[in-house]
Each structure stands twice: as structure tokens, then as C-alpha cells.
Scaffold this motif. Structure first.
Motif, PDB file in Angstrom:
ATOM      1  N   GLY A   1      14.552  12.222   9.563  1.00 16.96           N
ATOM      2  CA  GLY A   1      15.227  13.871   8.783  1.00 16.96           C
ATOM      3  C   GLY A   1      15.645  13.259   7.587  1.00 16.96           C
ATOM      4  N   LYS A   2      16.500  13.925   7.371  1.00 13.33           N
ATOM      5  CA  LYS A   2      16.876  13.903   5.731  1.00 13.33           C
ATOM      6  C   LYS A   2      16.658  12.578   5.378  1.00 13.33           C
ATOM      7  CE  LYS A   2      19.530  16.075   1.920  1.00 13.33           C
ATOM      8  NZ  LYS A   2      19.451  14.719   0.884  1.00 13.33           N
ATOM      9  N   VAL A   3      17.429  11.699   5.635  1.00  8.63           N
ATOM     10  CA  VAL A   3      18.130  10.352   5.156  1.00  8.63           C
ATOM     11  C   VAL A   3      16.656   9.317   5.587  1.00  8.63           C
ATOM     12  CG1 VAL A   3      19.365   8.574   5.592  1.00  8.63           C
ATOM     13  CG2 VAL A   3      20.457  10.794   6.336  1.00  8.63           C
ATOM     14  N   ALA A   4      16.055   9.672   6.506  1.00 12.59           N
ATOM     15  CA  ALA A   4      14.676   8.613   6.630  1.00 12.59           C
ATOM     16  C   ALA A   4      13.818   9.151   5.949  1.00 12.59           C
ATOM     17  CB  ALA A   4      14.498   9.553   8.184  1.00 12.59           C
ATOM     18  N   GLY A   5      14.182  10.548   5.128  1.00 14.67           N
ATOM     19  CA  GLY A   5      12.825  10.715   4.707  1.00 14.67           C
ATOM     20  C   GLY A   5      13.485  10.394   3.015  1.00 14.67           C
ATOM     21  N   ASP A   6      14.394   9.925   2.443  1.00 13.07           N
ATOM     22  CA  ASP A   6      14.908   9.833   1.351  1.00 13.07           C
ATOM     23  C   ASP A   6      15.041   7.917   1.305  1.00 13.07           C
ATOM     24  OD1 ASP A   6      15.461  11.948   0.631  1.00 13.07           O
ATOM     25  OD2 ASP A   6      17.683  11.777   0.408  1.00 13.07           O
ATOM     26  N   GLN A   7      14.904   7.240   2.842  1.00  6.63           N
ATOM     27  CA  GLN A   7      14.431   5.917   2.342  1.00  6.63           C
ATOM     28  C   GLN A   7      13.690   5.970   2.716  1.00  6.63           C
ATOM     29  OE1 GLN A   7      16.057   4.545   6.712  1.00  6.63           O
ATOM     30  NE2 GLN A   7      17.371   2.799   6.063  1.00  6.63           N
ATOM     31  N   LEU A   8      13.078   6.640   3.095  1.00  7.59           N
ATOM     32  CA  LEU A   8      10.891   6.395   3.187  1.00  7.59           C
ATOM     33  C   LEU A   8      10.516   6.762   1.742  1.00  7.59           C
ATOM     34  CD1 LEU A   8       8.316   6.672   3.904  1.00  7.59           C
ATOM     35  CD2 LEU A   8       8.021   9.144   4.671  1.00  7.59           C
ATOM     36  N   ALA A   9      10.829   7.777   0.991  1.00  5.89           N
ATOM     37  CA  ALA A   9      10.839   7.824  -0.692  1.00  5.89           C
ATOM     38  C   ALA A   9      11.441   7.300  -1.300  1.00  5.89           C
ATOM     39  CB  ALA A   9      11.534   9.353  -1.001  1.00  5.89           C
ATOM     40  N   ALA A  10      12.193   6.468  -1.027  1.00  8.40           N
ATOM     41  CA  ALA A  10      13.286   5.061  -1.622  1.00  8.40           C
ATOM     42  C   ALA A  10      11.607   3.848  -1.710  1.00  8.40           C
ATOM     43  CB  ALA A  10      14.178   4.939  -1.244  1.00  8.40           C
ATOM     44  N   VAL A  11      11.320   3.706  -0.319  1.00  2.93           N
ATOM     45  CA  VAL A  11      10.700   3.235   0.260  1.00  2.93           C
ATOM     46  C   VAL A  11       9.019   3.191  -1.181  1.00  2.93           C
ATOM     47  CG1 VAL A  11       9.066   1.283   1.571  1.00  2.93           C
ATOM     48  CG2 VAL A  11      11.521   2.259   2.002  1.00  2.93           C
ATOM     49  N   VAL A  12       8.760   4.031  -0.533  1.00  2.19           N
ATOM     50  CA  VAL A  12       7.365   4.434  -1.857  1.00  2.19           C
ATOM     51  C   VAL A  12       7.637   3.831  -2.645  1.00  2.19           C
ATOM     52  CG1 VAL A  12       6.172   5.945  -2.225  1.00  2.19           C
ATOM     53  CG2 VAL A  12       6.784   5.482   0.045  1.00  2.19           C
ATOM     54  N   GLU A  13       8.520   4.149  -3.187  1.00  6.54           N
ATOM     55  CA  GLU A  13       8.906   4.227  -4.646  1.00  6.54           C
ATOM     56  C   GLU A  13       8.791   3.189  -5.331  1.00  6.54           C
ATOM     57  OE1 GLU A  13      11.629   5.996  -8.011  1.00  6.54           O
ATOM     58  OE2 GLU A  13      11.555   7.517  -6.005  1.00  6.54           O
ATOM     59  N   ARG A  14      10.361   2.162  -4.532  1.00  8.86           N
ATOM     60  CA  ARG A  14       9.571   0.536  -5.287  1.00  8.86           C
ATOM     61  C   ARG A  14       8.556  -0.034  -5.038  1.00  8.86           C
ATOM     62  NH1 ARG A  14      14.500  -1.287  -1.151  1.00  8.86           N
ATOM     63  NH2 ARG A  14      13.889  -3.657  -2.174  1.00  8.86           N
ATOM     64  N   ILE A  15       7.590   0.145  -4.100  1.00  5.36           N
ATOM     65  CA  ILE A  15       6.052  -0.162  -3.777  1.00  5.36           C
ATOM     66  C   ILE A  15       5.673  -0.231  -4.768  1.00  5.36           C
ATOM     67  CG2 ILE A  15       4.228  -0.671  -1.907  1.00  5.36           C
ATOM     68  CD1 ILE A  15       6.196  -0.246   0.282  1.00  5.36           C
ATOM     69  N   GLU A  16       5.547   1.875  -5.136  1.00  6.24           N
ATOM     70  CA  GLU A  16       4.122   1.719  -6.443  1.00  6.24           C
ATOM     71  C   GLU A  16       5.200   0.834  -7.114  1.00  6.24           C
ATOM     72  OE1 GLU A  16       4.884   5.979  -5.637  1.00  6.24           O
ATOM     73  OE2 GLU A  16       3.023   5.527  -4.449  1.00  6.24           O
ATOM     74  N   ARG A  17       6.061   2.040  -7.916  1.00  2.00           N
ATOM     75  CA  ARG A  17       6.737   0.081  -8.839  1.00  2.00           C
ATOM     76  C   ARG A  17       6.416  -0.842  -9.469  1.00  2.00           C
ATOM     77  NH1 ARG A  17       9.571  -1.603 -12.703  1.00  2.00           N
ATOM     78  NH2 ARG A  17      10.747  -1.075 -13.948  1.00  2.00           N
ATOM     79  N   ILE A  18       6.290  -2.294  -8.240  1.00  2.61           N
ATOM     80  CA  ILE A  18       5.726  -3.645  -8.387  1.00  2.61           C
ATOM     81  C   ILE A  18       4.142  -3.214  -8.923  1.00  2.61           C
ATOM     82  CG2 ILE A  18       5.651  -5.208  -6.807  1.00  2.61           C
ATOM     83  CD1 ILE A  18       8.361  -4.905  -5.328  1.00  2.61           C
ATOM     84  N   GLU A  19       3.735  -2.380  -7.727  1.00  2.84           N
ATOM     85  CA  GLU A  19       2.361  -2.731  -8.310  1.00  2.84           C
ATOM     86  C   GLU A  19       1.743  -1.770  -9.166  1.00  2.84           C
ATOM     87  OE1 GLU A  19       0.419   0.447  -4.917  1.00  2.84           O
ATOM     88  OE2 GLU A  19       0.221  -1.485  -3.621  1.00  2.84           O
ATOM     89  N   GLU A  20       2.476  -1.110  -9.904  1.00  8.13           N
ATOM     90  CA  GLU A  20       2.174  -0.208 -11.109  1.00  8.13           C
ATOM     91  C   GLU A  20       2.392  -1.786 -12.192  1.00  8.13           C
ATOM     92  OE1 GLU A  20       1.033   1.623 -13.126  1.00  8.13           O
ATOM     93  OE2 GLU A  20       1.358   1.025 -14.463  1.00  8.13           O
ATOM     94  N   GLU A  21       3.423  -3.207 -11.627  1.00  3.21           N
ATOM     95  CA  GLU A  21       3.922  -3.993 -12.455  1.00  3.21           C
ATOM     96  C   GLU A  21       2.336  -5.238 -12.076  1.00  3.21           C
ATOM     97  OE1 GLU A  21       8.052  -5.830 -12.532  1.00  3.21           O
ATOM     98  OE2 GLU A  21       8.688  -3.310 -11.785  1.00  3.21           O
TER      99      GLU A  21
END
Lengths: 88, 88, 88, 88
Positions: free
Chosen positions: B5-25
Motif C-alpha cells: 500500500g501507499k503507506v507501507a511503500g512510503d515507510q519502505l522508502a524511508a527505511v531505505v533512505e535512512r540506511i543509505e544515508r548511514i552507509e554513506e557516512e
DNA sequence: CACTGGAAAATGCCGC
DNA sequence: GCGGCATTTTCCAGTG
């Protein structure tokens, strides 16, 4: 203390310290990453697949396609081996 | 309904973003670490040995606790087995 | 030697020995495996893909498909997130 | 021509087969190892500590060589840096 | 440019 | 059944 020059010793200590400091920061970030995965898991996401998502996004699509193609080639080659010669 | 669903999709996107941010750091820090090694090398230190120093210091605390003489470990390993040992 | 009963001590030694023996054998086999990969590489095969072939063959096709599907779902969900709501 | 030729295909199949064979053997040995631990447990040994014994024995030779006092390592790390150290 | 060694990730196993 | 731990596997950088 026996044989180190003071200056060299200080330099060494500084280097070691800086590196250990950075490694500590990395450890903390890695810790945070793990927590995010756990949190996601708690929200019903499949962690294993999630990791794969991250992995896939890391490599550019072109490269990704090439690898998949080659994998197919290999798998096909095995299926066909010592059975049918199969028109090349 | 297919997919998330849209909500889950957004949630997933947020998770992915946060992880990628950390990996960048993490990548940046690792980069910094490499630079420190190079700098040390420029100052005449042997990088290989330097790494060894770091590694040894990392293991040091652990070992002191767990290797307080092999004999102690053996003694612990045996604790409670004297009766059974006879049965063998 | 101080406090181990002879029997228990012998038993312990035997256990340790057997385990170390097995671990040695495993090491040797793993070594052999590595050599096969190297040989394959020498024959022009892509080792990375080769490993993937092995991995794919290890999991049954059904499970494999499920994972791929879920991966697609996730990737799609991210693409669509906070853009179109898309009829569920 | 698409894919691998017949010969390469057969070669690939052979490689895959050999690897899978070895991995199977490794699995069996690992299985045997597990059994030994279980058996030892049945004889009253503490498995966790038993593992520790194995681990310690494994590291032992390494450490003796590489940690012959941290000081030696430091001294080596400094070798050749005395001139440079002044420049710092 | 292949090879070795070391870091990071992933999988599997154990106890709770 | 889950979380943590240990092992194994994979990847990548440095070195010759």
C-alpha cells in the motif's frame, strides 16, 4: 620506556588514537544501521529482501543487467550440457 | 491488491533512505581512515605494521579475560564432569 | 599438571582432538574448493557469477521465485512512494 | 551464437558438480562436528566453554608470534621514522 | 593484474 | 520464535 624517540612516539600515539576514534564512530553507525533493520522487521518488512534492495540500488542498472544475463547464460549452459547439443 | 500500500511503500522508502544515508557516512569515515594511514605512511610509518598495532590493541582486552592461562579454561571445561567421566 | 582427573582429562583431550581433526579436514576441502574456482577462472569463467550459480541451485525454484517476486514488490513500492497513490 | 558452446557448457557443468560435491562433504563433516559437541555435552562438558577451548588453542600459535610483547611491535612500527619525526 | 589479506555482510545456530 | 553469537562467505583495497 626504552627505545622510542619522544617525537616519533607521540606521533605514533596520535595516529593510533585518530584511527581508533574513527573506527569507534564507524562501529556506532553500523550499530544504528542494525537497529534500523530491526525496526523495519518489527514493521513487517522482510530483512533479507530489504538488504537485497539496498544491494541492487547500489549497482547501476546496466551492470546489474549484464550480471543477470550472464547468470542466465551459465544456468542455461548447465541445463543443456551433455544432453542436447542445441543449435548455437 | 498487488504490491504494498501507499503507506507501507512510503515507510519502505524511508527505511531505505535512512540506511543509505548511514552507509554513506560510514563510507566517508572509512575514507578518512585511509587518508590517515596514507599520511602516516608519508611520515615514514610502515602501514602494514601500523594496522597490526591497531589489531593487536583491539584483541588485547578480550584475550586477557579469556585466556587467563589455558589451564583455567580447561579446569572450567571439566567442571561437573567428574562423575560422568567415570562412566565412560 | 594440577587438578584434572585423569579420566576426565583424557576425555577432554580426545574430544578436542577429534574436533580439531575435523576442522582440519574442512579446511582442506575448503582449500580444494578455492582451487577449483581459481582453475575455472583460468578457463575464462566469471567467478562471481559462478558463485551465484551455486547459490541459485542451492535453493529450490519455488522459494527462489517467491524471493524474486517480493524483491520486485519492494522495488516497485519505492519507485511509487510519495508520487502516485496508484489504485491498490 | 548465443550462450556458451557445448564444450564450455560441459566444462561449466563439471566445475559446478565438483564444487557441489565438495560442499556436500563439508556439510557432512560439519554435521559430524556438531555431533561430537552434542556427545561431549551428554558427557557433562559445557559446550560453550569447549568451543572456547578450541578457539583459544587456534589463536594461541598466532598470538605468540605476533604479540611477542606489544613493545616490539611498536619498535618496528617506528623503524625508519626517526628522521621524519623531527620534520613533523 | 593476479594474489593476499583484511573488512564487512550474510547465514546458521544456539539458548532463552 | 526471537535475538544474539559465532561462523562462513563475499568483497575490496593494497602489494608484488
Amino acid at each position: 620506556m626504552s627505545g622510542l624517540g619522544k617525537v616519533a612516539g607521540d606521533q605514533l600515539a596520535a595516529v593510533v588514537e585518530r584511527i581508533e576514534r574513527i573506527e569507534e564512530e564507524i562501529r556506532e553507525l553500523a550499530e544504528g544501521k542494525k537497529e534500523i533493520y530491526q525496526e523495519a522487521k518489527g514493521n513487517g518488512f522482510d530483512v533479507k529482501i530489504l538488504r537485497e534492495v539496498i544491494r541492487v540500488r547500489k549497482q547501476d542498472p546496466k551492470e546489474r543487467d549484464e550480471q543477470e544475463s550472464l547468470l542466465d547464460v551459465y544456468l542455461q549452459a548447465i541445463k543443456g550440457s551433455s544432453k542436447v547439443a542445441k543449435a548455437a
